[in-house]
Design a protein around this motif. Structure first.
Motif, PDB file in Angstrom:
ATOM      1  N   THR A   1       0.826  -1.204   0.000  1.00  0.00           N
ATOM      2  CA  THR A   1       0.000   0.000   0.000  1.00  0.00           C
ATOM      3  C   THR A   1       0.861   1.254   0.000  1.00  0.00           C
ATOM      4  O   THR A   1       0.586   2.222  -0.724  1.00  0.00           O
ATOM      5  CB  THR A   1      -0.942  -0.002   1.220  1.00  0.00           C
ATOM      6  OG1 THR A   1      -1.758  -1.171   1.177  1.00  0.00           O
ATOM      7  CG2 THR A   1      -1.838   1.231   1.212  1.00  0.00           C
TER       8      THR A   1
ATOM      9  N   ARG B   1      -4.585  10.725  -7.448  1.00  0.00           N
ATOM     10  CA  ARG B   1      -5.757  10.684  -6.575  1.00  0.00           C
ATOM     11  C   ARG B   1      -5.865   9.343  -5.873  1.00  0.00           C
ATOM     12  O   ARG B   1      -6.159   9.281  -4.666  1.00  0.00           O
ATOM     13  CB  ARG B   1      -7.009  10.975  -7.408  1.00  0.00           C
ATOM     14  CG  ARG B   1      -8.263  11.265  -6.603  1.00  0.00           C
ATOM     15  CD  ARG B   1      -9.387  11.669  -7.526  1.00  0.00           C
ATOM     16  NE  ARG B   1     -10.583  12.024  -6.776  1.00  0.00           N
ATOM     17  CZ  ARG B   1     -11.721  12.420  -7.345  1.00  0.00           C
ATOM     18  NH1 ARG B   1     -11.807  12.517  -8.666  1.00  0.00           N
ATOM     19  NH2 ARG B   1     -12.768  12.729  -6.609  1.00  0.00           N
ATOM     20  N   ARG B   2      -5.628   8.251  -6.599  1.00  0.00           N
ATOM     21  CA  ARG B   2      -5.707   6.919  -5.984  1.00  0.00           C
ATOM     22  C   ARG B   2      -4.638   6.737  -4.907  1.00  0.00           C
ATOM     23  O   ARG B   2      -4.840   5.986  -3.951  1.00  0.00           O
ATOM     24  CB  ARG B   2      -5.565   5.841  -7.064  1.00  0.00           C
ATOM     25  CG  ARG B   2      -6.818   5.656  -7.919  1.00  0.00           C
ATOM     26  CD  ARG B   2      -6.749   4.377  -8.724  1.00  0.00           C
ATOM     27  NE  ARG B   2      -5.727   4.443  -9.754  1.00  0.00           N
ATOM     28  CZ  ARG B   2      -5.942   4.894 -10.992  1.00  0.00           C
ATOM     29  NH1 ARG B   2      -7.148   5.332 -11.350  1.00  0.00           N
ATOM     30  NH2 ARG B   2      -4.965   4.915 -11.877  1.00  0.00           N
TER      31      ARG B   2
ATOM     32  N   GLN C   1       2.155   2.319  -3.344  1.00  0.00           N
ATOM     33  CA  GLN C   1       1.273   3.047  -4.256  1.00  0.00           C
ATOM     34  C   GLN C   1       1.703   4.506  -4.368  1.00  0.00           C
ATOM     35  O   GLN C   1       1.638   5.107  -5.446  1.00  0.00           O
ATOM     36  CB  GLN C   1      -0.168   2.973  -3.768  1.00  0.00           C
ATOM     37  CG  GLN C   1      -0.807   1.605  -3.861  1.00  0.00           C
ATOM     38  CD  GLN C   1      -2.249   1.629  -3.380  1.00  0.00           C
ATOM     39  OE1 GLN C   1      -2.879   2.676  -3.298  1.00  0.00           O
ATOM     40  NE2 GLN C   1      -2.777   0.460  -3.060  1.00  0.00           N
TER      41      GLN C   1
ATOM     42  N   THR D   1      -6.834  15.559  -4.296  1.00  0.00           N
ATOM     43  CA  THR D   1      -8.271  15.352  -4.224  1.00  0.00           C
ATOM     44  C   THR D   1      -8.931  16.296  -5.223  1.00  0.00           C
ATOM     45  O   THR D   1      -8.266  17.197  -5.748  1.00  0.00           O
ATOM     46  CB  THR D   1      -8.791  15.597  -2.798  1.00  0.00           C
ATOM     47  OG1 THR D   1     -10.171  15.226  -2.721  1.00  0.00           O
ATOM     48  CG2 THR D   1      -8.649  17.068  -2.396  1.00  0.00           C
TER      49      THR D   1
ATOM     50  N   GLN E   1      -5.559  10.948 -11.962  1.00  0.00           N
ATOM     51  CA  GLN E   1      -6.244   9.820 -11.349  1.00  0.00           C
ATOM     52  C   GLN E   1      -5.262   8.927 -10.592  1.00  0.00           C
ATOM     53  O   GLN E   1      -5.573   8.416  -9.506  1.00  0.00           O
ATOM     54  CB  GLN E   1      -6.998   9.010 -12.407  1.00  0.00           C
ATOM     55  CG  GLN E   1      -8.222   9.716 -12.968  1.00  0.00           C
ATOM     56  CD  GLN E   1      -9.150  10.223 -11.876  1.00  0.00           C
ATOM     57  OE1 GLN E   1      -9.539   9.483 -10.971  1.00  0.00           O
ATOM     58  NE2 GLN E   1      -9.498  11.498 -11.939  1.00  0.00           N
ATOM     59  N   HIS E   2      -4.058   8.752 -11.134  1.00  0.00           N
ATOM     60  CA  HIS E   2      -3.023   8.002 -10.417  1.00  0.00           C
ATOM     61  C   HIS E   2      -2.692   8.701  -9.092  1.00  0.00           C
ATOM     62  O   HIS E   2      -2.582   8.047  -8.042  1.00  0.00           O
ATOM     63  CB  HIS E   2      -1.759   7.891 -11.271  1.00  0.00           C
ATOM     64  CG  HIS E   2      -1.823   6.862 -12.345  1.00  0.00           C
ATOM     65  ND1 HIS E   2      -1.741   5.504 -12.084  1.00  0.00           N
ATOM     66  CD2 HIS E   2      -1.957   6.982 -13.691  1.00  0.00           C
ATOM     67  CE1 HIS E   2      -1.818   4.835 -13.218  1.00  0.00           C
ATOM     68  NE2 HIS E   2      -1.948   5.703 -14.214  1.00  0.00           N
TER      69      HIS E   2
END
Length: 219
Positions: free
Chosen positions: A11, A60-61, A14, A66, A57-58
């Motif tokens: 995690t 944001r994930r 990421q 945000t 989007q990468h």
């Protein structure tokens, strides 16, 4: 079967994967100035809107940005001001350990006249000058970035409007130009142009986000 420990590290990875792209770092640099729409961010990073959206989007994930909807636009911002510190640490580690970074920085800021290098003021030097009233600051970022926050008593002089705004500049006081961060070339370009016109001017080696992250006053 993955253990909780291995899942935790995966995690955390990421965030590392999200940072592992130059375009995404450029997008984060722009968002460190102020929130912005996808269109503005795409222009800043020289990307198509579709490509910028994918990179966002990468981010944001990974919890780094945000977004909110405003009419038909998506407006993005950093989720945490500590992200600026993360980017600064990434830069410092790379500059200390990768010779290629030092070489590229040298190319980025090579002056037109190599006999007159453009020295830069450190944060400590600039803060001392401001407290003593010795310099006038020039914020060469765009107007929307300036309005979102700037160094104390700075004049907004967007780099692309420089020649139209020259009459706003004092000639009897040293000037210091700054922009988005240590790799932003706008202040370098403005300093070279103003020096050619006879102004006494230098640049700040960091940018607005680094100044703010250091806990120094902003307007």
């Amino acid at each position: 079967m993955p253990t909780p420990r291995s899942q935790l590290f995966e995690t955390l990875a990421q965030v590392g994967r999200a940072l592992g792209n130059g375009h995404r770092l450029e997008l984060l640099e722009r968002l460190a100035q102020a929130e912005a729409s996808v269109e503005v961010l795409a222009t800043a990073a020289e990307l198509s809107i579709a490509n910028a959206s994918q990179h966002l989007q990468h981010l944001r994930r990974a919890g780094l940005v945000t977004a909110r909807r405003e009419g038909r636009q998506m407006i993005y911002r950093l989720t945490d001001e500590r992200i600026v510190q993360l980017l600064n640490l990434l830069r410092d580690v790379a500059q200390s350990n990768l010779a290629e970074v030092e070489r590229l920085v040298g190319r980025l800021f090579t002056p037109a006249d190599e006999d007159q290098p453009l020295e830069a003021k450190s944060t400590q030097e600039l803060w001392a000058d401001l407290q003593a009233g010795r310099v006038q600051l020039l914020d060469v970022r765009s107007e929307d970035e300036f309005q979102a926050g700037h160094l104390p008593s700075a004049l907004n002089l967007p780099a692309d409007q420089l020649d139209q705004l020259l009459d706003r500049l004092p000639r009897d006081q040293p000037l210091v130009a700054y922009c988005r961060g240590p790799y932003c070339v706008l202040s370098h370009q403005v300093v070279e142009r103003l020096r050619s016109l006879g102004f006494q001017v230098t640049r700040y080696e960091e940018g607005y986000p680094e100044w703010k992250a250091a806990g120094l006053p902003v307007d």
